[in-house]
Design a protein around this motif. Structure first.
Motif, PDB file in Angstrom:
ATOM      1  N   TYR A  62      44.213 -57.509  37.190  1.00 36.55           N
ATOM      2  CA  TYR A  62      43.236 -56.399  37.278  1.00 36.55           C
ATOM      3  C   TYR A  62      43.576 -54.943  36.946  1.00 36.55           C
ATOM      4  O   TYR A  62      44.672 -54.789  35.852  1.00 36.55           O
ATOM      5  N   PHE A  63      42.083 -54.107  36.366  1.00 40.86           N
ATOM      6  CA  PHE A  63      42.586 -52.773  35.933  1.00 40.86           C
ATOM      7  C   PHE A  63      41.457 -52.103  36.956  1.00 40.86           C
ATOM      8  O   PHE A  63      41.065 -52.515  37.562  1.00 40.86           O
ATOM      9  N   ILE A  64      41.929 -50.393  36.537  1.00 42.09           N
ATOM     10  CA  ILE A  64      41.044 -49.407  37.343  1.00 42.09           C
ATOM     11  C   ILE A  64      40.415 -49.251  36.716  1.00 42.09           C
ATOM     12  O   ILE A  64      40.841 -48.228  35.026  1.00 42.09           O
ATOM     13  N   THR A  65      38.874 -48.325  36.717  1.00 50.44           N
ATOM     14  CA  THR A  65      38.284 -48.515  35.412  1.00 50.44           C
ATOM     15  C   THR A  65      37.220 -47.281  36.458  1.00 50.44           C
ATOM     16  O   THR A  65      36.987 -47.595  37.985  1.00 50.44           O
ATOM     17  N   LYS A  66      36.861 -45.851  35.428  1.00 52.43           N
ATOM     18  CA  LYS A  66      35.902 -45.108  35.970  1.00 52.43           C
ATOM     19  C   LYS A  66      34.572 -45.501  37.049  1.00 52.43           C
ATOM     20  O   LYS A  66      33.886 -46.376  35.775  1.00 52.43           O
ATOM     21  N   ASP A  67      33.760 -45.583  37.325  1.00 48.36           N
ATOM     22  CA  ASP A  67      32.337 -45.836  37.476  1.00 48.36           C
ATOM     23  C   ASP A  67      31.538 -45.578  37.115  1.00 48.36           C
ATOM     24  O   ASP A  67      31.025 -44.538  36.303  1.00 48.36           O
ATOM     25  N   PRO A  68      30.880 -46.890  36.527  1.00 46.65           N
ATOM     26  CA  PRO A  68      29.452 -46.037  35.294  1.00 46.65           C
ATOM     27  C   PRO A  68      28.485 -45.691  36.222  1.00 46.65           C
ATOM     28  O   PRO A  68      28.408 -45.807  36.868  1.00 46.65           O
ATOM     29  N   ILE A  78      32.654 -52.430  48.768  1.00 55.38           N
ATOM     30  CA  ILE A  78      33.616 -51.187  49.093  1.00 55.38           C
ATOM     31  C   ILE A  78      35.064 -52.021  49.290  1.00 55.38           C
ATOM     32  O   ILE A  78      34.848 -52.778  50.566  1.00 55.38           O
ATOM     33  N   ILE A  79      35.967 -51.281  48.725  1.00 55.72           N
ATOM     34  CA  ILE A  79      37.592 -51.572  49.579  1.00 55.72           C
ATOM     35  C   ILE A  79      38.049 -50.441  49.363  1.00 55.72           C
ATOM     36  O   ILE A  79      37.767 -49.372  48.738  1.00 55.72           O
ATOM     37  N   LYS A  80      38.735 -50.192  50.012  1.00 51.46           N
ATOM     38  CA  LYS A  80      40.481 -48.667  50.658  1.00 51.46           C
ATOM     39  C   LYS A  80      41.510 -49.468  49.519  1.00 51.46           C
ATOM     40  O   LYS A  80      42.104 -50.857  50.324  1.00 51.46           O
ATOM     41  N   ILE A  81      41.553 -48.183  49.175  1.00 55.31           N
ATOM     42  CA  ILE A  81      43.628 -48.416  48.930  1.00 55.31           C
ATOM     43  C   ILE A  81      43.588 -46.994  48.756  1.00 55.31           C
ATOM     44  O   ILE A  81      43.403 -46.022  48.120  1.00 55.31           O
ATOM     45  N   ASP A  82      45.145 -46.912  49.147  1.00 54.79           N
ATOM     46  CA  ASP A  82      44.755 -45.721  49.838  1.00 54.79           C
ATOM     47  C   ASP A  82      45.931 -45.270  48.770  1.00 54.79           C
ATOM     48  O   ASP A  82      46.002 -43.331  48.043  1.00 54.79           O
ATOM     49  N   ASP A  83      46.859 -45.987  47.831  1.00 56.69           N
ATOM     50  CA  ASP A  83      47.643 -45.620  46.164  1.00 56.69           C
ATOM     51  C   ASP A  83      47.636 -45.609  45.000  1.00 56.69           C
ATOM     52  O   ASP A  83      47.525 -46.915  45.163  1.00 56.69           O
ATOM     53  N   LEU A  84      45.949 -45.670  44.282  1.00 54.11           N
ATOM     54  CA  LEU A  84      46.412 -46.300  43.487  1.00 54.11           C
ATOM     55  C   LEU A  84      47.244 -46.313  42.439  1.00 54.11           C
ATOM     56  O   LEU A  84      47.128 -47.507  41.479  1.00 54.11           O
ATOM     57  N   LYS A  85      48.200 -45.415  42.343  1.00 55.45           N
ATOM     58  CA  LYS A  85      49.184 -45.389  41.642  1.00 55.45           C
ATOM     59  C   LYS A  85      50.441 -46.447  41.893  1.00 55.45           C
ATOM     60  O   LYS A  85      51.108 -46.510  41.187  1.00 55.45           O
ATOM     61  N   ASN A  86      50.498 -46.966  43.871  1.00 53.66           N
ATOM     62  CA  ASN A  86      51.044 -47.608  43.650  1.00 53.66           C
ATOM     63  C   ASN A  86      50.193 -48.412  44.864  1.00 53.66           C
ATOM     64  O   ASN A  86      50.492 -48.119  46.566  1.00 53.66           O
ATOM     65  N   PHE A  87      50.108 -49.916  44.834  1.00 49.04           N
ATOM     66  CA  PHE A  87      49.887 -50.486  45.699  1.00 49.04           C
ATOM     67  C   PHE A  87      50.038 -51.710  45.016  1.00 49.04           C
ATOM     68  O   PHE A  87      50.070 -52.655  44.258  1.00 49.04           O
ATOM     69  N   ASN A  88      49.650 -53.171  45.881  1.00 44.33           N
ATOM     70  CA  ASN A  88      50.119 -54.702  46.044  1.00 44.33           C
ATOM     71  C   ASN A  88      48.704 -55.032  45.834  1.00 44.33           C
ATOM     72  O   ASN A  88      48.224 -55.277  46.595  1.00 44.33           O
ATOM     73  N   MET A 107      34.699 -57.334  40.577  1.00 42.51           N
ATOM     74  CA  MET A 107      34.263 -55.622  40.342  1.00 42.51           C
ATOM     75  C   MET A 107      33.866 -55.116  42.076  1.00 42.51           C
ATOM     76  O   MET A 107      33.180 -55.739  42.962  1.00 42.51           O
ATOM     77  N   TYR A 108      34.720 -54.145  41.944  1.00 43.24           N
ATOM     78  CA  TYR A 108      34.851 -53.606  44.019  1.00 43.24           C
ATOM     79  C   TYR A 108      34.892 -52.037  44.052  1.00 43.24           C
ATOM     80  O   TYR A 108      35.559 -51.423  42.564  1.00 43.24           O
ATOM     81  N   LYS A 109      34.147 -51.114  44.634  1.00 41.73           N
ATOM     82  CA  LYS A 109      34.179 -49.570  44.316  1.00 41.73           C
ATOM     83  C   LYS A 109      35.597 -49.614  45.109  1.00 41.73           C
ATOM     84  O   LYS A 109      35.572 -50.096  46.554  1.00 41.73           O
ATOM     85  N   ILE A 110      35.971 -48.599  44.759  1.00 41.27           N
ATOM     86  CA  ILE A 110      37.515 -47.666  45.906  1.00 41.27           C
ATOM     87  C   ILE A 110      37.094 -46.522  46.790  1.00 41.27           C
ATOM     88  O   ILE A 110      36.429 -45.706  45.969  1.00 41.27           O
ATOM     89  N   GLU A 111      36.675 -46.724  48.053  1.00 40.30           N
ATOM     90  CA  GLU A 111      36.403 -46.120  48.635  1.00 40.30           C
ATOM     91  C   GLU A 111      36.315 -44.744  48.080  1.00 40.30           C
ATOM     92  O   GLU A 111      37.716 -44.489  48.270  1.00 40.30           O
ATOM     93  N   GLY A 112      35.807 -43.276  48.272  1.00 37.76           N
ATOM     94  CA  GLY A 112      36.703 -42.355  48.441  1.00 37.76           C
ATOM     95  C   GLY A 112      36.815 -41.546  47.319  1.00 37.76           C
ATOM     96  O   GLY A 112      37.417 -40.834  46.509  1.00 37.76           O
ATOM     97  N   THR A 113      36.333 -43.178  45.676  1.00 36.00           N
ATOM     98  CA  THR A 113      36.593 -42.359  44.454  1.00 36.00           C
ATOM     99  C   THR A 113      35.173 -42.540  43.321  1.00 36.00           C
ATOM    100  O   THR A 113      34.557 -43.375  43.994  1.00 36.00           O
ATOM    101  N   LYS A 114      35.291 -42.279  42.807  1.00 37.07           N
ATOM    102  CA  LYS A 114      34.822 -42.363  41.397  1.00 37.07           C
ATOM    103  C   LYS A 114      34.857 -43.538  40.604  1.00 37.07           C
ATOM    104  O   LYS A 114      35.075 -44.108  39.414  1.00 37.07           O
ATOM    105  N   LYS A 115      35.962 -44.819  41.293  1.00 37.00           N
ATOM    106  CA  LYS A 115      36.601 -45.882  40.429  1.00 37.00           C
ATOM    107  C   LYS A 115      36.064 -47.152  40.845  1.00 37.00           C
ATOM    108  O   LYS A 115      36.200 -47.463  42.019  1.00 37.00           O
ATOM    109  N   ILE A 116      36.998 -47.664  39.869  1.00 38.86           N
ATOM    110  CA  ILE A 116      35.982 -49.606  40.373  1.00 38.86           C
ATOM    111  C   ILE A 116      37.337 -50.397  39.976  1.00 38.86           C
ATOM    112  O   ILE A 116      37.539 -49.980  39.011  1.00 38.86           O
ATOM    113  N   LEU A 117      37.730 -50.974  40.986  1.00 42.32           N
ATOM    114  CA  LEU A 117      38.873 -51.944  40.776  1.00 42.32           C
ATOM    115  C   LEU A 117      38.175 -53.512  40.075  1.00 42.32           C
ATOM    116  O   LEU A 117      37.111 -54.048  40.829  1.00 42.32           O
TER     117      LEU A 117
END
Length: 123
Positions: A62-68, A78-88, A107-117
């Motif tokens: 995977y990679f994480i990018t900005k939501d266009p 929408i998914i929830k990731i607590d720590d974008l730098k350290n998750f399994n 693609m999944y929107k990361i809750e509370g951010t403007k980022k996409i997994l």
């Protein structure tokens, strides 16, 4: 004929050497968050390639990018990731029922951010 026998012997030794190298594979600690230790120990002996594949997957699936912010707006799940730098990623897939597609990126929107997994395709 002698060349054929020599080739078969060399391939046999090559496979034996590879099997011995695979038995020494290290199990990534993140795999213990998803799988039972006894199962991972079994795989270490029976199928070390799978351990290597999962270890590669943890960092490269995977990679994480900005939501266009272009129109039209796409409503990603929408998914929830607590720590974008350290998750399994395997644990995230299991807990939130995420899916990958063989042919296309998911693609999944990361809750509370403007980022996409973004999951790479299975290919």
């Amino acid at each position: 004929m002698r060349n054929l026998i020599f080739l078969i012997c060399m391939l046999s030794f090559s496979f034996l050497g590879q099997a011995q190298n695979d038995a020494s594979v290290e199990i990534d600690e993140r795999l213990f968050e998803v799988y039972e230790p006894s199962y991972l120990d079994y795989l270490k002996e029976a199928n070390p390639f799978l351990i290597k594949r999962w270890t590669f997957y943890l960092d490269n699936a995977y990679f994480i990018t900005k939501d266009p912010e272009k129109k039209p707006v796409i409503n990603y799940p929408i998914i929830k990731i607590d720590d974008l730098k350290n998750f399994n990623i395997l644990k995230l897939e299991k807990e939130q029922s995420l899916n990958r597609d063989w042919d296309k990126r998911m693609m999944y929107k990361i809750e509370g951010t403007k980022k996409i997994l973004v999951f790479y395709s299975g290919k």
